[in-house]
Write an enzyme that holds these catalytic residues in place. Structure first.
Site, PDB file in Angstrom:
ATOM      1  N   ASP A 547      23.398 -11.864  10.058  1.00  0.00           N
ATOM      2  CA  ASP A 547      22.978 -13.029  10.840  1.00  0.00           C
ATOM      3  C   ASP A 547      22.628 -14.177   9.903  1.00  0.00           C
ATOM      4  O   ASP A 547      22.004 -13.971   8.859  1.00  0.00           O
ATOM      5  CB  ASP A 547      21.764 -12.651  11.698  1.00  0.00           C
ATOM      6  N   HIS A 550      25.112 -17.868   5.994  1.00  0.00           N
ATOM      7  CA  HIS A 550      25.231 -19.020   5.110  1.00  0.00           C
ATOM      8  C   HIS A 550      23.877 -19.507   4.604  1.00  0.00           C
ATOM      9  O   HIS A 550      23.808 -20.254   3.633  1.00  0.00           O
ATOM     10  CB  HIS A 550      25.954 -20.169   5.827  1.00  0.00           C
ATOM     11  N   ASP A 682      27.187 -16.288  20.955  1.00  0.00           N
ATOM     12  CA  ASP A 682      26.298 -17.443  20.884  1.00  0.00           C
ATOM     13  C   ASP A 682      27.047 -18.759  21.102  1.00  0.00           C
ATOM     14  O   ASP A 682      26.607 -19.805  20.638  1.00  0.00           O
ATOM     15  CB  ASP A 682      25.534 -17.459  19.552  1.00  0.00           C
TER      16      ASP A 682
END
Length: 1545
Positions: A547, A550, A682
């Site tokens: 999750d 980045h 999402d």
């Protein structure tokens, strides 16, 4: 098992960096997901990575490979534990470093070496990823491209785990094989799965312990054949996590992150302002921007106006001045060099310079970041020392006074000036960010419109979670979030970012950002806790989704994923990256070992963008070129060969070779593997972003891609909206066959079929076409030709309009309809309304019929027509089969070439591989020539090398748009050409076999679709070419067969240059193979064979390659033509030889000496008898005259005749002198004279009217007045001729001592007898005296030197007593020839210095400058077509006055090696038995451009010459015999002197 079956080859360049193909763009070195065979032992490597390091390259000097791959099976991977492997130093053979790999994961290596500055240097780290192997419940491999993943949100599955099973059953029925669970841990107060309350505890409503979760996962695997994946959340924890109260140091607060103090105060002030809006008279319900502007005015007054935020940015000048005053007069211990400090002269400019200097030299690093209020300051003692040193006379003062105080005040204000500007900029950004965020939350139509501002929904989201810890202290911990366009390598909560104070974070108020620091020592509890979390999860699940990847610090991700792989080596790791950069994506993938990057089709804003994504993830374009080793690989003569080794066997999971030659498969960089989602959990659903109907075509396009694929639960079921992870509390509705579930099952069955066939990245091919609402997508298996064709009609909105797809024509393919459906909406959004269940919009799948599928036997095309009933939101899928492609084709093409080439000789290899235009026309009596590619031009060779020189680059870059690829698609001309041209040569050994193999393979290609023709043609040519190269290596000597690709490429020019022609030969009465001086300029007729060129080239091209018979033939043929004691310059098959070369005879004798020394029983050639072309009285007769060939001599007698004729003096006028012989020669130029100066023993000759050495350019411009005036007459005693003379005298005296040469003396022009030993000694005693120019003028008296015309000292003259005395002293490369053939003439120390001077002065990147650049006559650009009034350059008169000739480099480097090895301790090992790695490195550096040249040249050779600094000379012959031959001489020197004993290693 055969370990080579699991070997991958990675080539490294000269800098130690991996060489990777360019056809994929940005990529990662990735080893495929292939398990070991079932019978493999526990110590069997999963793979062996073989690093190929070029012999003698810079990184090989004291070179080490360092890698963190564990050395043995069973050893845990430690990313920071490196072991070393020594690079074996050699100049002749590449080193292969084998690294066995035992487990999947991410690994790296780097190299250390000693550079040419004598410093140890290391490369950067190079990472490679070994993909995991996943298996289904029957033990079969689950290829990553067959993964079909379904994301589920656990809290919507049902109230109990038992209730979840109905969802699992449905997912299984849809044929998904992996479920992605959002975090199953106990959730925080927001109830979001990603706001984890306790990482070590699963949701107590569903699981009593981790064992319960494991049981559920095991149930999925055993009963439903479904693997499991979970999210791993590294970056944050729930804002109400209880453990934070005990460990607030796990987050960013005022203590752990003082740079956030200002942001913490700003956040509190904003929240206080929000609470007091009514008291201040501001609106609490924002209806428009006017309301917001009022609020912003209030923020300026009540928040920013009272916070005094500038104090976090600037220095406190008042306090600092007090400190300066207290310390100014104290004695300083600070030592600052005054000259480094700007002088202060009272001007504003000097104030600015001093301010900058102080910031650079009198501050700590913390000065450059935010801290607490007024944390920025100067290092006082340094600052005072600098200021005192900067004051000039009149300003200096050791006492503190008003003047000094004013000065300090001005400087401190100057330092603060940019800091105040920084503050102003940040305040503007704060206001901008606040305005935009509040507007989005409260006013914008696309925002949540939060309504009334209250305590629950304050004006601004809280950036910090505030609580009182168990220690009684108050804490404010930074909440996590994300920022637009942020640098993923910078932690935005660190002091390197101002995102929190600038309000740039889109914050998640329910998540506290975790602070890991630089390692476990910075936050021990956090690292320990998260380690347990990771280990627990890795034991249970097959995969992780990282999750917020980045924003995960790389070192954190590395640590925890390494830990996870210890528990589960085959952990499948996916992540969604928002870096905005392919390069940055690759960085994360290679460092973390990410298996697949999540990409999403629903992110596409148009059909065109969607088609681009499908193209990116769909596979390689149909008809892509297949990799095959060409002329960029060495072909070891003893390499293993196996006809079956290129045939894929599903059982052994081997990484197969390209052909029967067992060169390992090449490891190259490929784009990160994708997990291509039609929609993620999402992001918005089709109903929101496009239309309900678009669900179907979008899913179909994704399903056929060459990647892992996935979807969120509810996409197939037509859920209307993106569900809110925080507020949504309903559970999934489960219905059979709703939405597109039935189609997903069908699509996944197709995927399974594709995945089982396409195990190699080259197998999976596709074609995507976009036309309005339509996207057509053809997936094809390259090996079998089977495939699937999809017609998808999109519906991005409800106003798409009418569009009819034109008939689809599939060339040379058959197809049949598999199924066709459209998705129709039967209900509406209101039908989804429920307080307990999440429902989909009612729809139905309607099967479509009426498609036209017609195959035309004549044209071999299938035409597909869509029916009128094919509305937007429809798909049609067809099974396809390319004509002529089946399971047998690939192996048929890749096999048999070794046998087909087994009878080729080195001569017949010339006809198969080479033949320039002129040669092909000559031999075919004008019928043949090189293939002409429309839009490109003619190939340079008719043979395979001509094709390879073009294919080399287009295969590397997969350039299907190249004119050659287009020509192959357009027709079969090239196929006919390559087969038919071999008929000219079918009587030559082995050529008929090659022709038959080519014909049989190309006949199969003729039956294939034309769009596959370029790929298969290139593959066939490449495979055959490789087998021909290997055959050449097998036929050549071991020093070539076991050498580097560069040496082998040089050796291949031996084949390139020598062949039979109709127009010429080395004999007037029979056609035999003869050597060309160069191609194409010197390819046919009388211009082909040059005496000087042949014998300069002979050692390298014929002797070092083992072509002894050809060498002998050339020696004997030229020996026949001896006349005047000279060997002809132009042979013309002995018909009309021309005798205008004074040096050719000496290169001829040197070649005989080389033959005797190299060839077994080589001295037998001395007894060989030849018939003489001319009578012994030098009378010129034609070759059919009875006097021709009437006299017989042995080779020993020929050598002696050369000596006695020179000793007695040579004087003649060329036969047939006049314009028919040479149109530009002046009459006196035809007169040739040579004599020996018996005072020195040196040979002199020539005149200012002719040019008898290799520098033989005659002026020919009437316009410039240079006609008949040689560019470089080089009369007098030429340095190289006398070196060759000395070598000859040494040679014959040695032969005499062995009883192999009966002659002992010569007669001078005065009739005196001089023994050969005396002559040898005479040259020995005088050579250096006459040619050396001493470094120190004081030594001039010892040598024959005119100091008035010396241009450069420490060198050897080019000439002695020439017609123009200054020409004696010109630095040219010819002295190196003498050094090589007669090193005994030179004082080693003088020779080394002279060599090193020349190395700097006249060595170019590829060739040697033919004249010192400091010389007045230096003209480095050769243009033979220039006809100007420039006497020096017109019509190329400067041919040897500066242009850089390549053959001279070979002699130069041989001398460089010999004398540096002799005199420089760095150049040899301690026992002085071998050159050191330093010496090899120096040689390698000097050959870098030669490697590049032969690699990049379409002629596959080294050019004759270059212009200045290696610039291409268009008038140069692009491949020249002596250019390659003389470098082969260098390698042979190294081989025989130092490395031959290692050949068997």
């Amino acid at each position: 098992m055969d370990l080579t079956a699991r070997t991958l080859l990675l080539r490294l360049n000269d800098q130690g960096e991996p060489v990777t193909a360019s056809s994929y763009g940005q990529g990662v070195l990735t080893l495929p997901s292939l398990p070991l065979p079932k019978n493999s032992g526990p110590n069997t490597p999963l793979y062996t990575l073989k690093l190929l390091i070029a012999a003698g390259c810079p990184v090989a000097r004291d070179g080490l490979v360092w890698t963190n791959v564990p050395e043995k099976a069973g050893v845990d991977f430690d990313r920071n534990q490196f072991h070393k492997i020594v690079i074996k130093t050699s100049f002749h053979r590449d080193d292969e470093i084998s690294i066995p790999i035992y487990k999947p994961g991410t690994f790296c290596f780097y190299l250390s070496f000693r550079n040419d500055q004598e410093q140890l240097e290391t490369t950067r780290k190079f990472y490679f990823v070994v993909l995991p192997c996943l298996f289904n419940n029957t033990g079969e491999l689950l290829p990553l491209n067959s993964i079909a993943l379904q994301s589920v949100v656990s809290k919507w599955l049902g109230p109990t785990v038992k209730d979840w099973d109905c969802v699992f059953k449905k997912i299984s029925k849809k044929k998904y094989n992996m479920i992605h669970f959002t975090p199953l841990q106990e959730r925080g107060e927001s109830n979001s799965p990603y706001s984890i309350y306790d990482q070590l505890k699963f949701d107590p409503e569903h699981f009593k312990s981790a064992d319960d979760v494991a049981k559920m996962v095991n149930h999925l695997y055993k009963d439903y054949n479904i693997l499991s994946m979970t999210d791993i959340v590294f970056n944050h924890t729930a804002n109400n996590s209880k453990w934070l109260l005990d460990h607030p140091d796990a987050g960013y607060n005022e203590i752990t992150a003082p740079h956030l103090t200002g942001a913490i105060e700003l956040d509190k002030s904003l929240l206080d302002f929000s609470k007091n809006l009514k008291n201040y008279g501001y609106p609490t319900l924002l209806n428009n921007e006017d309301d917001l502007i009022k609020i912003m005015d209030g923020i300026k007054i009540h928040v920013l106006g009272s916070l005094r935020l500038w104090e976090f940015y600037v220095m406190n000048v008042k306090f600092l001045i007090n400190d300066f005053e207290k310390n100014w007069e104290l004695k300083s211990t600070e030592k600052i060099l005054p000259e480094n400090i700007p002088e202060f002269d009272g001007s504003d400019d000097s104030i600015r310079k001093l301010a900058v200097f102080l910031v650079q030299n009198a501050t700590n690093e913390s000065f450059h970041y935010l801290g607490t209020r007024y944390a920025k300051t100067l290092i006082l003692e340094k600052a005072i020392a600098i200021l005192k040193a900067s004051l000039i006379e009149g300003e200096k003062s050791d006492k503190w006074n008003n003047k000094v105080e004013n000065l300090v005040q001005r400087i401190l204000d100057e330092i603060n000036l940019p800091l105040y500007k920084e503050y102003d900029d940040d305040v503007n950004e704060i206001l901008e960010q606040l305005f935009n965020r509040i507007k989005y939350l409260r006013i914008d139509d696309n925002g949540p419109k939060q309504g009334e501002i209250n305590d629950k929904l304050p004006l601004t989201e809280p950036y910090f979670t505030r609580f009182i810890g168990t220690d009684g202290e108050s804490y404010a911990l930074a909440n996590n979030g994300w920022i637009w366009d942020g640098n993923p390598l910078v932690d935005f909560a660190s002091n390197k970012s101002k995102a929190y104070i600038r309000r740039e974070v889109i914050v998640w108020g329910d998540c506290v950002k975790l602070r890991y620091g630089s390692g476990p020592q910075d936050s021990p509890y956090l690292w320990e806790r998260m380690s347990k979390y990771v280990e627990m999860s890795a034991k249970i699940f097959n995969g992780f989704r990282i999750d917020n990847c980045h924003s995960t610090p790389l070192h954190v991700g590395e640590y925890f994923l390494d830990l996870a792989r210890r528990v589960n080596p085959n952990l499948y790791v996916v992540a969604e990256l928002f870096t905005g950069s392919e390069m940055m994506d690759c960085l994360f993938v290679e460092r973390l070992g990410i298996s697949s990057l999540i990409r999403e089709a629903m992110q596409s804003w148009s059909e065109e963008e969607l088609s681009r994504l499908v193209h990116k993830h769909g596979g390689r374009p149909i008809g892509s070129f297949k990799f095959v080793p060409m002329d960029n690989f060495p072909y070891p003569a003893d390499i293993k060969i196996d006809e079956e080794y290129c045939k894929y066997n599903e059982d052994d999971h081997a990484v197969k070779c390209v052909s029967e030659i067992m060169i390992p498969k090449i490891l190259t960089a490929t784009p990160p593997h994708a997990l291509f989602m039609d929609c993620t959990h999402d992001n918005e659903m089709p109903y929101q972003k496009r239309t309900v109907e678009d669900t179907l075509p979008n899913a179909a396009l994704v399903a056929l891609c060459s990647s892992a694929i996935g979807s969120v639960y509810g996409y197939d079921e037509i859920f209307p909206n993106l569900l809110n992870l925080v507020t949504e509390s309903r559970t999934y509705e489960v219905k059979d066959c709703d939405g597109i579930s039935e189609i997903k099952t069908k699509l996944f069955e197709i995927r399974d079929d594709i995945a089982k066939k396409s195990l190699d990245i080259e197998d999976s091919e596709m074609h995507v076409h976009h036309e309005g609402q339509y996207i057509t997508f053809h997936r094809s298996d390259a090996k079998t030709g089977s495939g699937w064709y999809l017609i998808a009609r999109m519906k991005f909105n409800n106003n798409v309009g009418e569009q009819v797809l034109p008939p689809v024509v599939l060339s040379q393919s058959k197809c049949s309809l598999k199924f066709a459906y459209t998705l129709e909406k039967t209900g509406d959004y209101k039908d989804t309304e429920s307080t307990t269940t999440i429902k989909g919009i009612p729809t139905k799948l309607r099967e479509l019929t009426g498609f036209g599928v017609n195959y035309n036997e004549a044209s071999q095309t299938t035409t597909i027509t869509t029916p009128g009933d094919f509305p937007p939101g429809s798909i049609a899928i067809f099974r396809t089969q390319q004509n002529g492609v089946d399971d047998s084709l690939d192996h048929f093409i890749r096999s048999g070439a070794i046998k087909a080439t087994s009878n080729l000789t080195l001569e017949s290899l010339n006809y198969v591989l080479y033949r320039c235009e002129n040669e092909e026309r000559d031999y075919s009596h004008g019928q043949g020539g090189c293939y002409d590619i429309p839009g490109y031009g003619k190939l340079v060779y008719a043979g395979l090398q001509g094709w390879i020189s073009v294919f080399r680059d287009i295969v590397f870059s997969n350039d299907l748009a190249h004119p050659l690829a287009a020509n192959l698609r357009d027709g079969e001309w090239a196929l006919d050409y390559v087969v038919n041209r071999l008929s000219y040569y079918q009587d030559t050994p082995g050529v008929k076999d090659v022709q038959d193999w080519l014909r049989s393979r190309l006949d199969r290609v003729r039956k294939l679709p034309n769009f596959l023709r370029p790929s298969y043609f290139a593959l066939i040519i490449g495979i055959l070419y490789g087998c021909c190269r290997l055959r050449a290596m097998q036929l050549m000597s071991i020093n070539i067969g076991k050498s580097t690709v560069f040496i082998q490429s040089l050796a291949m020019t031996s084949i390139q240059m020598i062949s039979r022609l109709n127009s010429t030969s080395i004999y007037p009465d029979k056609q035999v193979p003869c050597m060309a001086a160069g191609l194409p300029h010197f390819s046919t007729d009388y211009m082909r064979c040059w005496g000087r060129d042949v014998f300069i080239s002979l050692r390298g091209l014929l002797l070092t390659t083992g072509r002894y018979d050809l060498a002998k033939h050339h020696i004997l043929a030229f020996a026949k033509t001896l006349k005047h004691g000279l060997i002809p310059n132009l042979l013309d098959a002995g018909r009309n030889p021309r005798y205008n070369a004074r040096d050719a005879a000496w290169f001829f004798v040197q070649a005989i000496q080389d033959y005797v020394h190299i060839v077994p029983n080589g001295e037998d050639i001395l007894k060989e008898k030849i018939t003489r072309r001319f009578p012994l009285n030098d009378e010129y007769v034609t070759c059919d005259d009875p006097k021709a060939f009437a006299h017989t001599s042995t080779i020993a007698e020929i050598i002696y005749e050369i000596l006695i004729r020179h000793a007695a003096g040579i004087k003649y006028r060329e036969a047939n002198a006049g314009p028919n012989l040479d149109r530009v020669m002046k009459d006196e130029g035809f007169n040739v004279e040579v004599h020996v100066d018996w005072n020195t023993g040196l040979i002199h000759g020539g005149s200012q009217s002719n040019c008898g050495t290799w520098m033989d350019k005659m002026g020919e411009s009437d316009k410039a007045g240079s006609t008949g005036v040689p560019g470089t007459p080089r009369d007098g005693a030429a340095v190289e001729i006398n070196g060759l003379l000395k070598s000859c005298l040494r040679f014959v005296n040695e032969l005499h001592a062995k009883g192999l040469f009966k002659f002992t003396d010569v007669t001078t022009q005065d009739g005196k007898k001089v023994t050969l030993k005396q002559w040898n000694q005479l040259v020995q005693d005088n050579f250096e005296k006459k040619f050396y120019v001493p470094e120190d003028p004081k030594d001039d008296a010892k040598y024959d030197v005119d100091p008035n015309i010396v241009n450069r000292r420490g060198i050897y003259k080019d000439l002695y007593r020439s017609g123009k005395p200054y020409e004696d002293y010109q630095l040219r490369p010819n002295f190196a020839i003498a050094m090589v053939v007669a090193p005994e003439l030179f004082t080693p120390e003088y020779a080394t210095k002279a060599i090193n001077i020349a190395d700097k002065a006249i060595r170019g990147p590829v060739g040697m400058c033919t004249l010192d650049p400091s010389d007045y006559n230096y003209r480095p650009y050769y243009n033979n077509g220039e006809d100007s009034d420039d006497f020096a350059t017109s019509k190329g008169r400067n041919y040897h006055q500066g242009p850089e000739w390549v053959w001279c480099t070979g002699y130069f480097l041989r001398a460089f090696l010999h004398f540096n090895f002799t005199t420089d301790p760095r150049a040899c090992n301690e026992p002085k038995t071998k050159p050191s790695s330093y010496m090899y490195q120096q040689l390698y550096y000097r050959l870098v451009k030669h490697r590049e040249w032969i690699t990049n040249s379409p002629w596959a050779g080294l050019t004759e010459l270059s212009n200045k600094n290696g610039e291409i000379c268009n008038d140069s012959s692009p491949t020249q015999a002596w250019s390659s031959g003389c470098l082969l001489d260098l390698f042979y020197d190294v081989w025989t002197d130092f490395e031959e004993d290692d050949a068997s290693d």
